[in-house]
Write an enzyme that holds these catalytic residues in place. Structure first.
Site, PDB file in Angstrom:
ATOM      1  N   THR A 194       1.856  -4.866   4.104  1.00  0.00           N
ATOM      2  CA  THR A 194       1.738  -5.268   5.511  1.00  0.00           C
ATOM      3  C   THR A 194       1.426  -6.755   5.699  1.00  0.00           C
ATOM      4  O   THR A 194       1.846  -7.337   6.692  1.00  0.00           O
ATOM      5  CB  THR A 194       0.608  -4.478   6.220  1.00  0.00           C
ATOM      6  OG1 THR A 194      -0.594  -4.656   5.482  1.00  0.00           O
ATOM      7  CG2 THR A 194       0.956  -3.024   6.327  1.00  0.00           C
ATOM      8  N   ASP A 195       0.699  -7.364   4.761  1.00  0.00           N
ATOM      9  CA  ASP A 195       0.192  -8.712   5.005  1.00  0.00           C
ATOM     10  C   ASP A 195       1.297  -9.679   5.444  1.00  0.00           C
ATOM     11  O   ASP A 195       1.167 -10.356   6.451  1.00  0.00           O
ATOM     12  CB  ASP A 195      -0.506  -9.264   3.753  1.00  0.00           C
ATOM     13  CG  ASP A 195      -1.908  -8.701   3.591  1.00  0.00           C
ATOM     14  OD1 ASP A 195      -2.246  -7.762   4.342  1.00  0.00           O
ATOM     15  OD2 ASP A 195      -2.660  -9.196   2.727  1.00  0.00           O
TER      16      ASP A 195
ATOM     17  N   LYS B  13       1.444  -9.076  12.423  1.00  0.00           N
ATOM     18  CA  LYS B  13       0.303  -8.241  12.038  1.00  0.00           C
ATOM     19  C   LYS B  13      -0.912  -8.761  12.802  1.00  0.00           C
ATOM     20  O   LYS B  13      -1.315  -9.909  12.631  1.00  0.00           O
ATOM     21  CB  LYS B  13       0.059  -8.319  10.528  1.00  0.00           C
ATOM     22  CG  LYS B  13      -1.027  -7.358  10.064  1.00  0.00           C
ATOM     23  CD  LYS B  13      -1.228  -7.334   8.542  1.00  0.00           C
ATOM     24  CE  LYS B  13      -2.273  -6.262   8.184  1.00  0.00           C
ATOM     25  NZ  LYS B  13      -2.609  -6.230   6.760  1.00  0.00           N
TER      26      LYS B  13
ATOM     27  N   THR C  43       0.819  -1.217   0.000  1.00  0.00           N
ATOM     28  CA  THR C  43       0.000   0.000   0.000  1.00  0.00           C
ATOM     29  C   THR C  43       0.850   1.263   0.000  1.00  0.00           C
ATOM     30  O   THR C  43       0.534   2.245  -0.653  1.00  0.00           O
ATOM     31  CB  THR C  43      -0.927  -0.021   1.233  1.00  0.00           C
ATOM     32  OG1 THR C  43      -1.715  -1.194   1.161  1.00  0.00           O
ATOM     33  CG2 THR C  43      -1.828   1.180   1.269  1.00  0.00           C
TER      34      THR C  43
END
Lengths: 438, 480
Positions: free
Chosen positions: A173-174, A251, A95
């Site tokens: 981020t995943d 996360k 992102t």
């Protein structure tokens, strides 16, 4: 009269005559076959049914964007401030490297990561971005272990360059935590800060978390913390970030900006845009030459044990040529045993005897495995499972992948020894009160 | 007074009305709170380029100020969506339906498909840095005494957070209001004089009140766009009352005449001051600040949905009043029913008993009297005198268990805690009590005339018995 609006290039300004009246608008890319999406003068986008369109008059053809050319010219003139440290930025996607594509309405990669610096010029008050590397642009869920190798390779080149003071890696981020763990193993004898950062809100939003994350990442990259660390929002405020050890971070939320939490550990530091507050011990900046050990095996699997699960899954992986499996075990380190037809003990004994490496990590994430408390644990222990203390399951997978590609010869004892050696801060020998749910 | 037609006055109205539903893109309650906030979040916003690659002039203006925003929240009214920590949920269908009602009442054309947009707003009033807004309909009209005024657009958007404290570089907002559905109606610049501004505002207000909208101060906000020939468009924000519009429009035109003379021609947004003047608020934003909300799919508004709404459009106040007259109610009662929003109840109850005047009293008059006499809040009374309860009472009248004149006393008993069935029964017992009491009084004070007994009985039962009943019963025992 049928007008083929679909042939009009998106971006063209037209006058649409429809059964429902006229629209002075710009044609956009259509999201569905029957609907023509257009932008009205007011800025609103609306859909017109294709069957309602009677006629179309082109007012102005789509202008080729000159902005991208302009910005390319600018970026060649790099402003280097000799008083500031030099940081290399490695952009890998996610992102933080994406922005909205106004034509399609979807999100696309920045054509040029330099754009990030334009959006967040504050970064350049802390350091020079002496180089931007783009080994690939991916959403992190599309990454695999070969991508960890690539990032490591790019990083080591700059870590061993004495003109570079630190590295920032921007990443989706995943699966960011997997890459953070991988770099901890692949970059041996680390000498400088390696900072991974991200955003949960894309940088085309005024509220993007990228701003604070990047500024704090820069602050951490010029610090004396020679660790692989993830820097991101400490809480929901745009106030400070945490620097979290790459092997101990996960996360924990689908959308919050403070999604990354330290598990079984404390943050290394609290990072404000203008200062750093150290929280726990860390390795200091040094003059080591970093050794690149960036091979990873992809013949490893992560299995989450669930109630009643058939242990056949082990043989499945074995048959597919897998060398090792990490099992996310229940509680202190248990799987199904006893009278059940799905008793795991016989299958575990068999696959381990046949050379498969089986490791255990806690499904609870928090706390340490302890096979000695219940008799079932003792029985499981006797099969040769390697109990990986308080390790994160994802870190265990990455570590096993790395160990199997770098340890020779591969045998149960050698692998066990390597798996239980604390190489990147993946074990914490003292779990304390404040290390739970923080 | 100026000759507005000669000046080429062009004026359009923008009306923002909160809808009475949960929030637009999440399931939080739409209620404003006045207690101490339960938590606070601190954020910053930065300028971003819009679709064209340019930073909007209004956005640049705000971004120039490096400010810290504090957001106050409550767990009941604020979830992760308002905190910009979670993507928006699907648009609130009830708000969409209300907006369609309003659009149809304004004779608009509804778009079959429309995209939810982000309107960049970085004064901090939106945690995300944008306001979500979606265009629903266009090309409607309202009729006024000065001619037809077009309705350019009807949009549905989220309300912004409200300012609690403003400093130079720090602003505190409260998130309770952020995300409340807001319908935005923009008229065409067809309004030709200040009086007409007021008329259009009142007319649109009438339509809005026929639908499920919030009522009270702050739930409706009006802006006007106004210019005279040779002057760029000026937007004036922050009217609370339609009657101020005339004064402000007049003063703004004077200002514009002066500007034209001084060649001081700037497109801007101004704020309505309580004294009728205006002051600079910010530059006029352009289309560059609008871009799509990528977290949500295209909003399709089906023919079926529109037809369903068309078939059940709410009646306007003016129409309702006509209808109530047909039921034989007087103006005072009609006004009460309309202002208390009891029309649905009235219609329902008329099915059971056709005495509209009695029902109107049960709905709007007696509860108020009880409230005043017994010092119980009207809210509490209305909670007890539910539609079901009123139905049972009316059925009791139909079945001759009680008389019409008993109703007020029955209502009082229920408010005071009796169940409706007890309240009806007790009235019956009181008839036996009445008879006993009459015999007792005649024994105690023999020889009085019937009117004297009547007075004594009525005093003892304080309105719980009807005069007619007492007379009938007295006639059995007293020879006149």
């Amino acid at each position: 009269m049928v007008v083929n609006v679909k042939k009009v290039t998106p971006g063209t300004e037209v006058m649409l005559h429809t059964k429902k009246g006229d629209f002075s608008c710009v044609i956009l890319e259509s999201p569905s076959p029957e609907i023509i999406l257009v932008k009205l003068k007011s800025g609103y986008n609306i859909g017109v049914k294709e069957e309602d369109i009677l006629d179309l008059k082109v007012i102005r053809k789509k202008e080729e964007k000159e902005t991208s050319k302009k910005s390319k010219g600018k970026e060649d003139k790099k402003k280097i401030n000799n008083d500031l440290p030099n940081v290399v930025l490695i952009a890998t996607g996610g992102t933080i490297s994406s922005r909205l594509d106004y034509k399609t309405g979807g999100v696309k990669w920045l054509s040029n990561p330099q754009e990030l610096l334009k959006v967040y010029p504050e970064l350049l008050k802390i350091c020079n971005i002496s180089k931007i590397e783009v080994p690939f642009m991916k959403a992190s869920e599309n990454m695999d272990s070969s991508d960890w190798s690539k990032i490591s390779e790019v990083a080591v080149k700059h870590l061993n360059d004495n003109k570079v003071d630190g590295i920032i890696i921007t990443h989706g981020t995943d699966f960011l935590a997997y890459s953070a763990a991988a770099l901890g193993f692949s970059l041996r004898n680390l000498n400088k800060p390696v900072v991974l950062t991200y955003s949960q809100r894309s940088s085309d939003r005024a509220s993007s978390d990228a701003r604070l994350n990047l500024v704090c990442a820069a602050r951490a990259a010029v610090s004396d913390i020679a660790e692989v660390m993830l820097v991101g929002h400490g809480n929901s405020n745009d106030e400070f970030c945490y620097a979290l050890r790459g092997s101990k971070v996960r996360k924990m939320h689908t959308s919050r900006r403070d999604t990354f939490r330290p598990i079984n550990s404390k943050p290394i530091a609290k990072v404000y845009p203008e200062r750093i507050e150290i929280i726990s011990e860390y390795k200091k900046r040094n003059n080591n030459k970093v050794e690149l050990k960036n091979k990873f095996s992809d013949k490893v699997a992560l299995v989450k044990f669930y109630p009643g699960q058939d242990p056949e899954i082990l043989e499945h992986y074995q048959a597919k040529g897998y060398r090792g499996v990490v099992i996310e075990m229940s509680g202190l380190g248990h799987v199904l045993t006893g009278e059940s037809k799905n008793n795991w003990l016989p299958k575990l004994r068999k696959v381990i005897r046949e050379g498969m490496i089986v490791c255990a990590a806690p499904q609870t994430l928090y706390g340490r495995l302890d096979p000695w408390v219940y008799s079932v644990g003792r029985e499981l222990q006797s099969t040769g499972i390697i109990y990986l203390e308080d390790i994160l399951p994802e870190t265990a997978l990455v570590k096993l992948s790395w160990v199997l590609a770098n340890i020779k010869p591969i045998n149960q004892d050698k692998v066990k020894e390597a798996m239980l050696t604390n190489m990147a801060g993946e074990f914490n020998s003292r779990l304390t009160e404040e290390e739970f749910l923080n | 007074m100026e000759d507005y037609e000669k000046l080429g006055m062009k004026c359009g109205l923008e009306i923002h009305q909160q809808l009475d539903t949960h929030k637009l893109f999440c399931n939080c309650q739409s209620e404003l709170r006045n207690e101490e906030p339960e938590f606070e979040i601190k954020r910053k916003l930065h300028a971003i380029a819009g679709e064209t690659g340019d930073v909007d002039v209004a956005v640049k203006f705000e971004a120039g100020k490096d400010r810290e925003f504090t957001y106050q929240g409550y767990s009941q009214n604020t979830c992760l969506v308002e905190l910009d920590e979670s993507p928006p949920e699907m648009i609130n269908l009830e708000s969409l339906k209300i907006t369609l009602q309003v659009a149809l009442l304004l004779n608009c054309e509804v778009f079959p498909a429309t995209q939810i947009m982000r309107k960049t707003v970085i004064d901090g009033s939106n945690t995300s840095g944008f306001q979500r807004t979606v265009l629903i309909a266009r090309n409607g009209f309202v009729e006024t005494a000065y001619g037809r005024v077009g309705i350019d657009t009807v949009a549905l958007e989220e309300d912004a957070a409200r300012i609690i404290k403003q400093g130079d570089d720090k602003i505190t907002y409260r998130l309770d209001r952020l995300g409340i559905p807001l319908i935005e109606i923009a008229t065409a610049p067809d309004i030709k004089n200040p009086e007409q501004v007021k008329e259009v505002a009142l007319h649109i207000g009438d339509i809005l009140r026929a639908c499920k909208v919030k009522r009270g101060i702050g739930t409706i906000r009006q802006d006007i766009n106004i210019s005279i020939k040779g002057h760029p468009r000026i937007e004036i924000k922050g009217f609370q009352e339609p009657k101020m519009m005339v004064v402000i429009a007049e003063k703004e035109i004077e200002r514009q005449i002066k500007n034209i003379k001084e060649k001081n021609l700037i497109k801007e947004v101004r704020k309505a001051n309580p004294d009728g003047t205006t002051s600079f608020l910010r530059p006029m934003p352009g289309a560059a600040r609008m871009y799509p909300e990528t977290d949500l799919p295209l909003l399709n508004i089906s023919r079926d949905l529109i037809n369903g709404i068309k078939a059940n459009l709410p009646k306007l106040r003016s129409d309702i009043k006509e209808e109530l007259k047909g039921h034989g109610l007087n103006d005072e009662m009609i006004n009460l029913i309309v202002s208390e929003n009891k029309l649905d109840e009235l219609k329902e109850l008329i099915q059971i008993n056709s005495d509209s005047s009695l029902i109107a009293k049960m709905l709007v008059l007696w509860p108020k009297e009880i409230s005043i006499k017994e010092k119980i809040s009207l809210d509490e009374i209305n909670k007890k005198l539910t539609l079901d309860v009123l139905e049972i009472i009316l059925q009791a009248i139909n079945n001759k268990k009680i008389q019409k004149y008993d109703v007020q006393a029955v209502l009082l008993d229920i408010v005071k805690g009796k169940s409706v069935n007890e309240a009806i029964k007790l009235e019956k017992q009181s008839n036996e009590d009445l008879e006993k009491e009459i015999i007792k009084i005649i024994k105690e004070k023999p020889g009085l005339n019937i009117n004297a007994y009547m007075g004594l009985i009525m005093a003892r039962f304080k309105g719980k018995v009807s005069g007619k009943e007492v007379i009938e019963m007295l006639n059995k025992y007293v020879k006149s």
